[in-house]
Design a protein around this motif. Sequence first.
Motif, PDB file in Angstrom:
ATOM      1  N   PRO A  70       1.049  -1.615  -0.746  1.00 28.65           N
ATOM      2  CA  PRO A  70       0.658  -0.181  -0.160  1.00 28.65           C
ATOM      3  C   PRO A  70       0.452   1.296   0.051  1.00 28.65           C
ATOM      4  CG  PRO A  70       0.145  -1.427   2.650  1.00 28.65           C
ATOM      5  CD  PRO A  70       0.511  -2.256   1.491  1.00 28.65           C
ATOM      6  N   THR A  71       2.047   1.347   0.534  1.00 28.74           N
ATOM      7  CA  THR A  71       3.147   2.313   0.464  1.00 28.74           C
ATOM      8  C   THR A  71       3.295   2.494  -1.393  1.00 28.74           C
ATOM      9  OG1 THR A  71       5.222   0.762   0.628  1.00 28.74           O
ATOM     10  CG2 THR A  71       4.345   1.889   2.526  1.00 28.74           C
ATOM     11  N   GLU A  72       3.164   1.616  -2.117  1.00 36.05           N
ATOM     12  CA  GLU A  72       4.321   1.901  -3.514  1.00 36.05           C
ATOM     13  C   GLU A  72       2.676   1.916  -4.440  1.00 36.05           C
ATOM     14  OE1 GLU A  72       6.570   2.051  -3.657  1.00 36.05           O
ATOM     15  OE2 GLU A  72       7.477   2.342  -2.130  1.00 36.05           O
ATOM     16  N   TYR A  73       2.000   1.746  -4.435  1.00 35.42           N
ATOM     17  CA  TYR A  73       0.241   1.147  -5.346  1.00 35.42           C
ATOM     18  C   TYR A  73      -0.847   1.585  -4.196  1.00 35.42           C
ATOM     19  CZ  TYR A  73       3.871  -1.643  -7.950  1.00 35.42           C
ATOM     20  OH  TYR A  73       4.394  -1.691  -8.674  1.00 35.42           O
ATOM     21  N   VAL A  74      -2.020   1.537  -5.460  1.00 30.22           N
ATOM     22  CA  VAL A  74      -3.902   2.011  -4.604  1.00 30.22           C
ATOM     23  C   VAL A  74      -4.449   0.804  -5.623  1.00 30.22           C
ATOM     24  CG1 VAL A  74      -5.404   3.741  -4.622  1.00 30.22           C
ATOM     25  CG2 VAL A  74      -3.090   4.763  -4.664  1.00 30.22           C
ATOM     26  N   CYS A  75      -4.986   0.735  -4.887  1.00 22.64           N
ATOM     27  CA  CYS A  75      -5.750  -1.131  -5.532  1.00 22.64           C
ATOM     28  C   CYS A  75      -7.424   0.162  -6.213  1.00 22.64           C
ATOM     29  CB  CYS A  75      -6.241  -2.072  -4.648  1.00 22.64           C
ATOM     30  SG  CYS A  75      -7.072  -3.049  -5.203  1.00 22.64           S
ATOM     31  N   TYR A  76      -7.617  -0.315  -7.097  1.00 23.46           N
ATOM     32  CA  TYR A  76      -8.627   0.247  -7.738  1.00 23.46           C
ATOM     33  C   TYR A  76     -10.353  -0.811  -8.309  1.00 23.46           C
ATOM     34  CZ  TYR A  76      -6.681   4.517  -8.299  1.00 23.46           C
ATOM     35  OH  TYR A  76      -5.273   6.403  -7.310  1.00 23.46           O
ATOM     36  N   ASN A  77     -11.284  -0.949  -7.903  1.00 25.20           N
ATOM     37  CA  ASN A  77     -12.644  -1.642  -7.759  1.00 25.20           C
ATOM     38  C   ASN A  77     -11.945  -3.512  -7.746  1.00 25.20           C
ATOM     39  OD1 ASN A  77     -13.482   0.304  -8.919  1.00 25.20           O
ATOM     40  ND2 ASN A  77     -12.790   0.102 -10.600  1.00 25.20           N
ATOM     41  N   ASN A  78     -10.720  -3.699  -6.438  1.00 21.77           N
ATOM     42  CA  ASN A  78     -10.019  -4.616  -6.494  1.00 21.77           C
ATOM     43  C   ASN A  78      -9.922  -5.531  -7.431  1.00 21.77           C
ATOM     44  OD1 ASN A  78      -9.796  -5.843  -3.754  1.00 21.77           O
ATOM     45  ND2 ASN A  78     -11.362  -8.055  -4.966  1.00 21.77           N
ATOM     46  N   ARG A  79      -9.107  -4.410  -8.444  1.00 20.17           N
ATOM     47  CA  ARG A  79      -8.604  -5.251  -9.480  1.00 20.17           C
ATOM     48  C   ARG A  79      -7.727  -4.809 -10.427  1.00 20.17           C
ATOM     49  NH1 ARG A  79     -13.503  -5.205 -14.162  1.00 20.17           N
ATOM     50  NH2 ARG A  79     -13.542  -2.999 -14.496  1.00 20.17           N
ATOM     51  N   THR A  80      -7.315  -3.617 -10.634  1.00 16.72           N
ATOM     52  CA  THR A  80      -6.589  -2.605 -10.920  1.00 16.72           C
ATOM     53  C   THR A  80      -5.796  -1.797 -10.168  1.00 16.72           C
ATOM     54  OG1 THR A  80      -7.628  -1.793 -13.206  1.00 16.72           O
ATOM     55  CG2 THR A  80      -5.951  -0.544 -12.956  1.00 16.72           C
ATOM     56  N   LEU A  81      -4.732  -1.548 -10.236  1.00 12.77           N
ATOM     57  CA  LEU A  81      -3.099  -1.233  -9.360  1.00 12.77           C
ATOM     58  C   LEU A  81      -2.252  -0.708 -10.598  1.00 12.77           C
ATOM     59  CD1 LEU A  81      -1.540  -4.532  -7.820  1.00 12.77           C
ATOM     60  CD2 LEU A  81      -2.533  -3.146  -6.438  1.00 12.77           C
ATOM     61  N   CYS A  82      -2.346   0.843  -9.417  1.00 15.90           N
ATOM     62  CA  CYS A  82      -1.843   1.935 -10.382  1.00 15.90           C
ATOM     63  C   CYS A  82      -0.767   2.313  -9.138  1.00 15.90           C
ATOM     64  CB  CYS A  82      -2.538   3.248 -10.525  1.00 15.90           C
ATOM     65  SG  CYS A  82      -3.251   2.730 -11.537  1.00 15.90           S
ATOM     66  N   PRO A  83       0.576   2.942  -9.263  1.00 15.80           N
ATOM     67  CA  PRO A  83       1.374   2.821  -8.531  1.00 15.80           C
ATOM     68  C   PRO A  83       1.487   5.132  -8.749  1.00 15.80           C
ATOM     69  CG  PRO A  83       2.215   3.333 -10.857  1.00 15.80           C
ATOM     70  CD  PRO A  83       1.021   2.255 -10.712  1.00 15.80           C
ATOM     71  N   ILE A  84       2.336   4.488  -6.848  1.00 16.01           N
ATOM     72  CA  ILE A  84       2.395   5.703  -6.297  1.00 16.01           C
ATOM     73  C   ILE A  84       3.935   6.115  -6.494  1.00 16.01           C
ATOM     74  CG2 ILE A  84       2.487   7.132  -4.504  1.00 16.01           C
ATOM     75  CD1 ILE A  84       0.680   4.562  -2.687  1.00 16.01           C
ATOM     76  N   ILE A  85       3.732   7.167  -7.317  1.00 16.05           N
ATOM     77  CA  ILE A  85       5.250   7.789  -7.482  1.00 16.05           C
ATOM     78  C   ILE A  85       5.110   9.418  -7.558  1.00 16.05           C
ATOM     79  CG2 ILE A  85       6.689   9.132  -9.829  1.00 16.05           C
ATOM     80  CD1 ILE A  85       4.779   6.460 -11.341  1.00 16.05           C
ATOM     81  N   ASN A  86       6.393   9.662  -6.313  1.00 16.68           N
ATOM     82  CA  ASN A  86       6.847  10.452  -5.952  1.00 16.68           C
ATOM     83  C   ASN A  86       5.699  10.946  -4.549  1.00 16.68           C
ATOM     84  OD1 ASN A  86       9.200  10.945  -7.916  1.00 16.68           O
ATOM     85  ND2 ASN A  86       9.580  12.462  -6.860  1.00 16.68           N
ATOM     86  N   SER A  87       5.473   9.972  -3.672  1.00 14.92           N
ATOM     87  CA  SER A  87       4.281  10.754  -2.944  1.00 14.92           C
ATOM     88  C   SER A  87       3.017  10.970  -3.965  1.00 14.92           C
ATOM     89  CB  SER A  87       4.699  11.253  -2.089  1.00 14.92           C
ATOM     90  OG  SER A  87       5.923  10.933  -1.638  1.00 14.92           O
ATOM     91  N   LEU A  88       2.778  10.608  -5.068  1.00 21.85           N
ATOM     92  CA  LEU A  88       1.509  11.042  -5.690  1.00 21.85           C
ATOM     93  C   LEU A  88       0.766   9.908  -6.362  1.00 21.85           C
ATOM     94  CD1 LEU A  88       2.761  14.509  -7.413  1.00 21.85           C
ATOM     95  CD2 LEU A  88       1.202  14.017  -5.905  1.00 21.85           C
ATOM     96  N   PRO A  89      -0.536   9.262  -5.921  1.00 22.08           N
ATOM     97  CA  PRO A  89      -0.736   8.084  -6.402  1.00 22.08           C
ATOM     98  C   PRO A  89      -1.453   8.280  -7.907  1.00 22.08           C
ATOM     99  CG  PRO A  89      -2.239   8.823  -5.230  1.00 22.08           C
ATOM    100  CD  PRO A  89      -1.170   9.444  -4.706  1.00 22.08           C
ATOM    101  N   LEU A  90      -0.888   7.530  -9.253  1.00 21.92           N
ATOM    102  CA  LEU A  90      -1.765   8.315 -10.153  1.00 21.92           C
ATOM    103  C   LEU A  90      -3.287   7.297 -10.225  1.00 21.92           C
ATOM    104  CD1 LEU A  90       0.333   6.190 -13.224  1.00 21.92           C
ATOM    105  CD2 LEU A  90       0.256   8.109 -11.816  1.00 21.92           C
ATOM    106  N   SER A  91      -4.201   8.039 -10.591  1.00 22.07           N
ATOM    107  CA  SER A  91      -5.953   7.459 -10.850  1.00 22.07           C
ATOM    108  C   SER A  91      -5.514   6.780 -11.649  1.00 22.07           C
ATOM    109  CB  SER A  91      -6.108   8.629 -11.090  1.00 22.07           C
ATOM    110  OG  SER A  91      -6.564   9.441 -10.017  1.00 22.07           O
ATOM    111  N   HIS A  92      -7.044   5.643 -12.366  1.00 20.93           N
ATOM    112  CA  HIS A  92      -7.258   4.735 -12.892  1.00 20.93           C
ATOM    113  C   HIS A  92      -8.606   4.857 -13.776  1.00 20.93           C
ATOM    114  CE1 HIS A  92      -9.673   1.662 -13.483  1.00 20.93           C
ATOM    115  NE2 HIS A  92      -8.750   1.083 -14.455  1.00 20.93           N
ATOM    116  N   CYS A  93      -8.666   5.058 -14.803  1.00 20.80           N
ATOM    117  CA  CYS A  93      -9.251   5.514 -16.545  1.00 20.80           C
ATOM    118  C   CYS A  93     -10.342   4.466 -16.235  1.00 20.80           C
ATOM    119  CB  CYS A  93      -8.603   5.976 -17.304  1.00 20.80           C
ATOM    120  SG  CYS A  93      -9.697   6.931 -18.024  1.00 20.80           S
TER     121      CYS A  93
END
Length: 267
Positions: free
Chosen positions: A35-58
């Motif tokens: 959880p310090t490196e990624y964010v989980c969206y909809n329990n199926r898509t992982l997006c990384p956290i880069i420089n403390s800014l989480p990427l969003s999911h489209c």
Amino acid sequence: MAPPLLTALAALTLAPLVLATPATLLPCGAASYLPTEYVCYNNRTLCPIINSLPLSHCPPSGGCYAPQQFSCDAATGELRTLPEAAGDRPFVLTAWGTRSAYRGKEVNACGGYLAIGANARVCTGCPKGREGVDCGEYGGRTVFRGDGRMVSCRCPWGQYWYIHPSDGVLKYTDVLVPPATTWVDERPERQWTGRGTTAYENGFLVADGAPHYFKACLRTHLGGGVGTGRAWRLYATSNWVALDADCEPVKLVATMVDAKMGAYEYH
């Protein structure tokens, strides 16, 4: 510049590889993640956290993107670049990186340089005897404009921020009251203001040739001893090869603020 979708997907490669024990991992569908490196969206898509800014999911496209640079069309999944801030729109800059000493802190102006961190001071002075000036409106914050002005300074000939072409350091001009020709002939930094940078509305500040990153370098304040009163001075990354090891990558995010009547000078 690469197409937005390619740029967004390329950001996935920037996430660091981290080895973890099972106890530190969380489930995301069939996968596990830190959880310090990624964010989980909809329990199926992982997006990384880069420089403390989480990427969003489209959701329509299934891809990840930086909301500080793009917006996602919820119907088509198309990524659209955020609008650029107009030259007269005021904004503050916030730094984002891995170090807590400057993460989430606003960029300040002091001693001719722009810097971040606990020791990055805001050196302001209220001009006296000027009609309509209220130095309390901006609360001492460092406020910028896309055209290179320091917006909260209502000074003769203004006050400006710029990237110095010799080493890429972010600086600002003194408050002077010269004839106009003096700026051109003796103050070349006036000609550098507003060049080489783009601020997106509530998004990244971008430097030419380095669309995402600036460098924060630990420097001692003028007049201070080594190891005391040190702040993280900011540089454009195109000059990274000339900098020493006390430097780290950061992202600068421009947050729009209301135009106010307050004014003060930076020293």
